[in-house]
Design a protein around this motif. Structure first.
Motif, PDB file in Angstrom:
ATOM      1  N   ASN A 105       0.823  -1.216   0.000  1.00  0.00           N
ATOM      2  CA  ASN A 105       0.000   0.000   0.000  1.00  0.00           C
ATOM      3  C   ASN A 105       0.856   1.265   0.000  1.00  0.00           C
ATOM      4  N   SER A 109       1.133   4.052  -2.785  1.00  0.00           N
ATOM      5  CA  SER A 109       0.600   5.328  -2.313  1.00  0.00           C
ATOM      6  C   SER A 109       1.519   6.490  -2.674  1.00  0.00           C
ATOM      7  N   ASN A 478      -5.524  -2.153   3.051  1.00  0.00           N
ATOM      8  CA  ASN A 478      -4.231  -1.965   2.398  1.00  0.00           C
ATOM      9  C   ASN A 478      -4.275  -2.377   0.927  1.00  0.00           C
ATOM     10  N   GLY A 482      -4.782   0.252  -2.222  1.00  0.00           N
ATOM     11  CA  GLY A 482      -3.613   0.191  -3.093  1.00  0.00           C
ATOM     12  C   GLY A 482      -4.015   0.013  -4.546  1.00  0.00           C
TER      13      GLY A 482
END
Length: 556
Positions: A105, A109, A478, A482
């Motif tokens: 993630n 990110s 997550n 993602g």
């Protein structure tokens, strides 16, 4: 009155910088001579030579492939750093390796310019990971977006798209690195720490031991705001006194966040040879911004009517979740700026905003056109401009034209696909989260729905701010965010580059009496109507079930 003066001073400073910054960016990407060439050119030539980069023009497919594949490689490299940071140097706190889904993630990110953080900054990453991975991505992610936006503008102007790697390097060397280097020293002078020493240990008067986190924050902070990144070195982001010491640092952060979003309309006007059209887009976005700011400020100043009746809250407004050193005015301004510019930095907790204040923040991200950030947001602005021209053409029974190129079926299919990506990435995952993972949502009812919807909106818009309190450091959140961040970033880049490539290949149509001019007040009205009708109504049902319904429950 003081509140209005402080807002006016901040926005006036932004206004004064917008046009010169926009013209400088245009010079940098038009390869015009500047006084800084003697500093940058040798360094760039060295990079081209070492990297084997040819300064040739790419087709839109090659340009898109270069952007997507190079970013995928960088995501992989930083993922490895996150997974092995415990074994690497510059880890005085002994922070362990990141859990696999959290590393997945975090890598996506920051490489997508989102900076959504499902970890607490100072306790989740080592100094090495902060500098080698995070700061690296804070430069390359906005540079990618700026490069693609410039290629899109070139295509609209009927010019070759350029070379992605050349544009990426020039974005860093000519724009991001010099400004962030200078601003890092400014922030350090204002009291932001810049050190590789471990956390300080203090002994209080009561005899207790207090651990005070610190680190190389100054260099982190400047590119965080300038590149519309937004991730915090500390868990509470710019609400932390080490990351935002006072009113001056707060003002400078707002200016940096708004710099590219306000400058790019002038860059666009210069590069397409129509400065008036650039000004029309700037004024249109400025009007949207002022309306959003007015609603948010009024809502936070009014506060919760139930608390007013109880005598807990009077004329001060809603100070819940806000820093006393910034107050309602600067907290409201910051919340609007950070969501309007795709930055995601916060100097207060957005979960504590009033329902209308939260509505403005989430709406800014859903529209993604209220100035926007480093490139990607401005591409959305131009997308809505094309939609406005198309709708105007349909109303008068004429093939729509934009910058002398006919807008036909192929372009509108790609634009429609781009427009539909965002609601799919926001509304469907929100429904899944609310239905399947209610235990991770800390608030019941309308606010809980907003909490989940805000998380996916922030991910899809590559913003990164969040309604805190959400149990987001779980495999579901997550992985899901993602995927949303990655698709929200790169699908729209590819489709809009395809639009640019298609228009660049077309022959210009001579302007005639029936041509709908895109540099007039009428076009500004059409543009704003397109944003509000086509964009806002897409998300209206979700907003009614979330922040609007919550606002209606606040009865005195």
């Amino acid at each position: 009155m003081v509140a209005f003066i402080s807002i006016a001073v901040t926005l006036l400073l932004v206004l004064l910088l917008a046009r010169p910054a926009g013209l400088y960016i245009a010079k940098a990407f038009n390869y015009d001579r500047t006084g800084l060439d003697k500093f940058f050119t040798p360094f760039e030539k060295l990079i081209y030579a070492v990297g084997g980069i040819r300064q040739d023009n790419q087709t839109w497919k090659k340009y898109a492939a270069a952007a997507v594949l190079s970013n995928a490689v960088m995501i992989t490299l930083v993922y490895i750093i996150f997974r092995t940071q415990a074994y690497l140097p510059l880890n005085p706190a002994g922070i362990p390796n990141m859990e696999p889904t959290l590393a997945f993630n975090t890598a996506i990110s920051f490489m997508t310019n989102t900076n959504l953080q499902h970890y607490s900054g100072e306790s989740g990453l080592s100094y090495l990971a902060q500098m080698l991975a995070i700061v690296f991505m804070m430069f390359t992610a906005p540079a990618t977006a700026l490069a693609v936006a410039i290629a899109f503008i070139r295509g609209l102007a009927g010019k070759p798209l350029g070379n992605f790697f050349v544009d990426l390097i020039r974005s860093i060397t000519r724009i991001l690195l010099p400004i962030s280097f200078v601003m890092a020293f400014v922030f350090i002078a204002l009291g932001v720490p810049q050190t590789l020493e471990p956390a300080a240990v203090a002994h209080t008067l009561e005899g207790a031991e207090q651990i005070i986190a610190r680190g190389p924050v100054g260099s982190f902070l400047s590119i965080k705001e300038l590149g519309n990144n937004g991730g915090g070195f500390f868990g509470v982001n710019s609400a932390h006194p080490f990351e935002n010491p006072d009113a001056i640092s707060n003002l400078l952060q707002i200016v940096l966040m708004m710099l590219f979003g306000t400058a790019l309309p002038f860059t666009y006007g210069k590069m397409v040879g129509n400065m008036k059209q650039g000004r029309v887009l700037f004024i249109s976005m400025a009007l949207l911004f002022v309306v959003m700011l007015g609603i948010s400020f009024s809502a936070e100043k009014a506060g919760n009517p139930a608390l007013n009746t109880m005598g807990i809250q009077h004329d001060q407004g809603s100070m819940e979740g806000k820093e006393v050193r910034f107050g309602i005015t600067q907290s409201s301004l910051y919340s609007v700026v950070t969501t309007a510019t795709e930055t995601g930095a916060v100097n207060g907790m957005h979960d504590s905003l009033t329902p209308l204040g939260g509505l403005i923040s989430i709406s800014n991200m859903m529209l993604n056109t209220v100035f926007g950030g480093v490139g990607a947001g401005f591409m959305n602005v131009l997308m809505y401009a094309i939609i406005g021209v198309f709708l105007a053409g349909l109303m008068v029974g004429r093939t729509p034209e934009f910058l002398g190129k006919k807008i036909e079926g192929r372009e509108m299919k790609l634009v429609a696909l781009t427009m539909l990506i965002s609601p799919f990435l926001i509304l469907i995952p929100t429904a899944i989260a609310v239905f399947s993972y209610p235990s991770t949502i800390s608030n019941p009812g309308f606010h809980g729905l907003t909490q989940a919807m805000y998380e996916f909106t922030s991910s899809a818009a590559n913003n990164g701010s969040g309604f805190e309190g959400l149990g987001d450091n779980t495999p579901f959140w997550n992985i899901s965010t993602g995927i949303v961040m990655y698709l929200g970033r790169f699908i729209s880049m590819v489709t809009l580059l395809a639009v640019a490539g298609s228009l660049a290949a077309k022959k210009a149509v001579p302007e005639s009496v029936g041509t709908f001019r895109t540099d007039t007040g009428l076009f500004a009205v059409v543009f704003l109507a397109s944003v509000l009708i086509v964009g806002a109504l897409t998300f209206f049902p979700g907003l009614v079930l979330g922040p609007i319904a919550e606002q209606l429950t606040l009865k005195p």
